[in-house]
Design a protein around this motif. Structure first.
Motif, PDB file in Angstrom:
ATOM      1  N   LYS A  45       0.859  -1.177   0.160  1.00  0.00           N
ATOM      2  CA  LYS A  45      -0.093  -0.025  -0.004  1.00  0.00           C
ATOM      3  C   LYS A  45       0.684   1.401  -0.134  1.00  0.00           C
ATOM      4  O   LYS A  45       0.537   2.339  -0.786  1.00  0.00           O
ATOM      5  CB  LYS A  45      -1.003  -0.082   1.111  1.00  0.00           C
ATOM      6  N   ALA A  46       2.040   1.348   0.649  1.00  0.00           N
ATOM      7  CA  ALA A  46       2.647   2.352   1.001  1.00  0.00           C
ATOM      8  C   ALA A  46       3.440   2.722  -0.555  1.00  0.00           C
ATOM      9  O   ALA A  46       3.464   3.989  -0.671  1.00  0.00           O
ATOM     10  CB  ALA A  46       3.815   2.216   1.950  1.00  0.00           C
ATOM     11  N   PHE A  47       3.889   1.748  -1.189  1.00  0.00           N
ATOM     12  CA  PHE A  47       4.433   1.881  -2.636  1.00  0.00           C
ATOM     13  C   PHE A  47       3.562   2.252  -3.386  1.00  0.00           C
ATOM     14  O   PHE A  47       3.706   3.401  -4.235  1.00  0.00           O
ATOM     15  CB  PHE A  47       5.332   0.827  -3.242  1.00  0.00           C
ATOM     16  N   ALA A  48       2.241   1.937  -3.364  1.00  0.00           N
ATOM     17  CA  ALA A  48       1.285   2.217  -4.310  1.00  0.00           C
ATOM     18  C   ALA A  48       0.762   4.014  -4.088  1.00  0.00           C
ATOM     19  O   ALA A  48       0.419   4.515  -5.271  1.00  0.00           O
ATOM     20  CB  ALA A  48      -0.067   1.619  -4.063  1.00  0.00           C
ATOM     21  N   GLU A  49       0.974   4.276  -2.844  1.00  0.00           N
ATOM     22  CA  GLU A  49       0.820   5.678  -2.548  1.00  0.00           C
ATOM     23  C   GLU A  49       2.040   6.583  -2.470  1.00  0.00           C
ATOM     24  O   GLU A  49       1.950   7.915  -2.380  1.00  0.00           O
ATOM     25  CB  GLU A  49       0.113   5.759  -1.469  1.00  0.00           C
ATOM     26  N   VAL A  50       3.062   6.148  -2.893  1.00  0.00           N
ATOM     27  CA  VAL A  50       4.374   7.001  -2.872  1.00  0.00           C
ATOM     28  C   VAL A  50       4.269   8.070  -3.746  1.00  0.00           C
ATOM     29  O   VAL A  50       4.021   7.899  -5.006  1.00  0.00           O
ATOM     30  CB  VAL A  50       5.637   6.141  -2.878  1.00  0.00           C
ATOM     31  N   THR A  51       4.870   9.203  -3.600  1.00  0.00           N
ATOM     32  CA  THR A  51       5.187  10.327  -4.334  1.00  0.00           C
ATOM     33  C   THR A  51       6.645  10.613  -4.464  1.00  0.00           C
ATOM     34  O   THR A  51       7.650  10.167  -3.651  1.00  0.00           O
ATOM     35  CB  THR A  51       4.492  11.555  -3.631  1.00  0.00           C
ATOM     36  N   PRO A  52       7.100  11.612  -5.401  1.00  0.00           N
ATOM     37  CA  PRO A  52       8.501  11.871  -5.476  1.00  0.00           C
ATOM     38  C   PRO A  52       9.197  12.673  -4.019  1.00  0.00           C
ATOM     39  O   PRO A  52      10.222  12.262  -3.519  1.00  0.00           O
ATOM     40  CB  PRO A  52       8.621  13.177  -6.429  1.00  0.00           C
ATOM     41  N   PRO A  56      12.058   8.976  -0.689  1.00  0.00           N
ATOM     42  CA  PRO A  56      13.181   8.990   0.124  1.00  0.00           C
ATOM     43  C   PRO A  56      12.887   8.283   1.377  1.00  0.00           C
ATOM     44  O   PRO A  56      13.763   7.281   2.109  1.00  0.00           O
ATOM     45  CB  PRO A  56      13.842  10.316   0.171  1.00  0.00           C
ATOM     46  N   GLN A  57      11.876   8.600   2.083  1.00  0.00           N
ATOM     47  CA  GLN A  57      11.630   8.342   3.546  1.00  0.00           C
ATOM     48  C   GLN A  57      11.284   6.593   3.289  1.00  0.00           C
ATOM     49  O   GLN A  57      11.486   5.952   4.089  1.00  0.00           O
ATOM     50  CB  GLN A  57      10.522   8.879   4.025  1.00  0.00           C
ATOM     51  N   LEU A  58      10.647   6.210   2.256  1.00  0.00           N
ATOM     52  CA  LEU A  58      10.118   4.950   2.088  1.00  0.00           C
ATOM     53  C   LEU A  58      11.245   4.177   1.692  1.00  0.00           C
ATOM     54  O   LEU A  58      11.442   3.069   2.309  1.00  0.00           O
ATOM     55  CB  LEU A  58       8.996   4.682   0.934  1.00  0.00           C
ATOM     56  N   LYS A  59      12.363   4.761   0.867  1.00  0.00           N
ATOM     57  CA  LYS A  59      13.493   3.637   0.772  1.00  0.00           C
ATOM     58  C   LYS A  59      14.339   3.833   2.174  1.00  0.00           C
ATOM     59  O   LYS A  59      15.053   2.807   2.011  1.00  0.00           O
ATOM     60  CB  LYS A  59      14.425   4.454  -0.263  1.00  0.00           C
ATOM     61  N   GLU A  60      14.338   4.622   2.661  1.00  0.00           N
ATOM     62  CA  GLU A  60      15.120   4.490   4.301  1.00  0.00           C
ATOM     63  C   GLU A  60      14.417   3.779   5.134  1.00  0.00           C
ATOM     64  O   GLU A  60      15.460   2.931   6.069  1.00  0.00           O
ATOM     65  CB  GLU A  60      15.038   5.985   4.886  1.00  0.00           C
ATOM     66  N   ASP A  72      15.772   7.155  -8.159  1.00  0.00           N
ATOM     67  CA  ASP A  72      14.465   7.543  -7.887  1.00  0.00           C
ATOM     68  C   ASP A  72      13.732   7.309  -9.159  1.00  0.00           C
ATOM     69  O   ASP A  72      12.408   6.986  -9.149  1.00  0.00           O
ATOM     70  CB  ASP A  72      14.343   8.845  -7.261  1.00  0.00           C
ATOM     71  N   ALA A  73      14.213   8.042  -9.995  1.00  0.00           N
ATOM     72  CA  ALA A  73      13.197   8.093 -11.296  1.00  0.00           C
ATOM     73  C   ALA A  73      12.619   6.463 -11.717  1.00  0.00           C
ATOM     74  O   ALA A  73      11.700   6.599 -12.341  1.00  0.00           O
ATOM     75  CB  ALA A  73      14.221   8.557 -12.291  1.00  0.00           C
ATOM     76  N   PHE A  74      13.505   5.663 -11.599  1.00  0.00           N
ATOM     77  CA  PHE A  74      13.345   4.106 -11.898  1.00  0.00           C
ATOM     78  C   PHE A  74      12.067   3.729 -11.303  1.00  0.00           C
ATOM     79  O   PHE A  74      10.983   3.034 -11.690  1.00  0.00           O
ATOM     80  CB  PHE A  74      14.612   3.283 -11.491  1.00  0.00           C
ATOM     81  N   TRP A  75      12.126   3.884  -9.928  1.00  0.00           N
ATOM     82  CA  TRP A  75      11.042   3.505  -9.137  1.00  0.00           C
ATOM     83  C   TRP A  75       9.820   4.332  -9.239  1.00  0.00           C
ATOM     84  O   TRP A  75       8.683   3.744  -9.379  1.00  0.00           O
ATOM     85  CB  TRP A  75      11.501   3.579  -7.769  1.00  0.00           C
ATOM     86  N   LEU A  76       9.845   5.628  -9.576  1.00  0.00           N
ATOM     87  CA  LEU A  76       8.826   6.548  -9.688  1.00  0.00           C
ATOM     88  C   LEU A  76       7.944   6.217 -11.169  1.00  0.00           C
ATOM     89  O   LEU A  76       6.901   6.053 -11.432  1.00  0.00           O
ATOM     90  CB  LEU A  76       8.916   7.921  -9.816  1.00  0.00           C
ATOM     91  N   ASN A  77       8.867   5.752 -12.180  1.00  0.00           N
ATOM     92  CA  ASN A  77       8.593   5.210 -13.205  1.00  0.00           C
ATOM     93  C   ASN A  77       7.820   3.789 -13.341  1.00  0.00           C
ATOM     94  O   ASN A  77       6.599   3.611 -14.035  1.00  0.00           O
ATOM     95  CB  ASN A  77       9.522   5.055 -14.521  1.00  0.00           C
TER      96      ASN A  77
END
Length: 324
Positions: A45-52, A56-60, A72-77
């Motif tokens: 759920k957290a990844f589905a709702e992530v924003t730019p 960074p907080q989610l990756k941490e 970051d661009a890869f994950w946002l794409n």
């Protein structure tokens, strides 16, 4: 004299059964008091709702779920990818909450903690990734990863093209069973397996482990069988055992035997047309389970000690007799 012996025998059997049930009830009462502190972390759920801004907080928080070589661009794409979006939508729709699964996982952890006091409760994290029925859950000493796309129900369109006997195992009820299997393999001594009997006993140990840590699951569920498949195994136990003995399979080192009777398959391969068409796959696991159960019933030994015993020790002292 004979008329007296039969009632005495059944009275003794009833007393032993009652004693065993009282002992199990006492153990379960002790297990229920064990405190397990964990939550299921919904990374899906957290990844589905992530924003730019929040990436960074989610990756941490979950560095082990992000490949460092990807920016970051890869994950946002990836979030824009239609397959990823479909995975996320379907898993969240199926598992809006995980109340039942969380209760079952907590019970599993309590039972493992009771028998293995050194057990440390891991983080439990859900993800929405591609279907991978060969690696349905991931377990380490500190982390459990639950790919929810592996448990959407056998008729889900994601599983179109997957053989029916495999899709049968992709039900939510199997999640905690698969988790228990992983822990069983972790705690069970895995001696070098040379013979078919080695495979039977090892698989029997894994299933007996499930007897202890997920007693709330049916025997059919522990095997990932349907009730009909489990009933077939019970009804034909004597025949199966006689076949193994008559064909001199027990001490055979033929590497094809696991694929015939141990590994996942639509049916077990006796090479007898009628039996093959009726039998469930992995029937050897059922037989190994009954041998280990008889060993535990007929010997004074702890569950934890049994997991370290050799094939020879268990088979020679099980006094196994197939049910008729």
């Amino acid at each position: 004299m004979k008329s007296l012996l039969k009632p005495i025998y059944f009275l003794l059997l009833s007393s032993l059964t009652l004693f065993s049930c009282e002992k199990e009830d006492k153990i379960e009462a002790e297990i229920s008091k064990i405190s397990i502190d964990f939550t299921v972390e919904r990374f899906d759920k957290a990844f589905a709702e992530v924003t730019p801004n929040t990436l960074p907080q989610l990756k941490e928080a979950y560095p082990f779920l992000f490949v460092k070589s990807y920016d970051d661009a890869f994950w946002l794409n990836k979030l824009k990818d239609t397959l990823q979006q479909e995975l996320q939508n379907e898993t969240i729709k199926k598992f809006e909450n995980l109340k039942k699964e969380t209760v079952e996982i907590e019970s599993l952890f309590k039972h493992v903690k009771y028998y293995f006091p050194e057990f440390k409760t891991p983080r439990v994290i859900t993800v929405a990734t591609d279907v991978d029925y060969r690696n349905k859950v991931i377990v380490t000493d500190t982390i459990v990863v639950l790919p929810l796309a592996n448990y959407l129900g056998k008729d889900h369109f994601f599983y179109d093209g997957i053989q029916e006997y495999i899709a049968e195992d992709l039900e939510p009820k199997h999640l905690v069973v698969d988790l228990a299997t992983n822990y069983a393999k972790h705690y069970t001594f895995n001696q070098r397996r040379k013979t078919f009997l080695d495979d039977l006993i090892f698989e029997g140990k894994l299933l007996y482990f499930k007897d202890k840590v997920i007693p709330f699951k049916t025997d059919a569920e522990k095997l990932n069988y349907t009730e009909a498949e489990y009933n077939w195994a019970k009804a034909n136990e004597e025949y199966i055992w006689r076949y193994f003995v008559d064909k001199e399979l027990l001490f055979n080192t033929d590497t094809k035997l696991p694929s015939r009777f141990i590994n996942p398959a639509p049916f077990s391969k006796f090479y007898l047309e009628q039996i093959d068409s009726e039998s469930p796959g992995e029937i050897g696991k059922y037989i190994g389970w009954q041998i280990v159960r008889d060993y535990m019933k007929n010997n004074t030994i702890s569950f934890k000690q049994m997991l370290t015993k050799s094939t020879e020790e268990i088979f020679d002292n099980a006094k196994y007799k197939p049910r008729k």
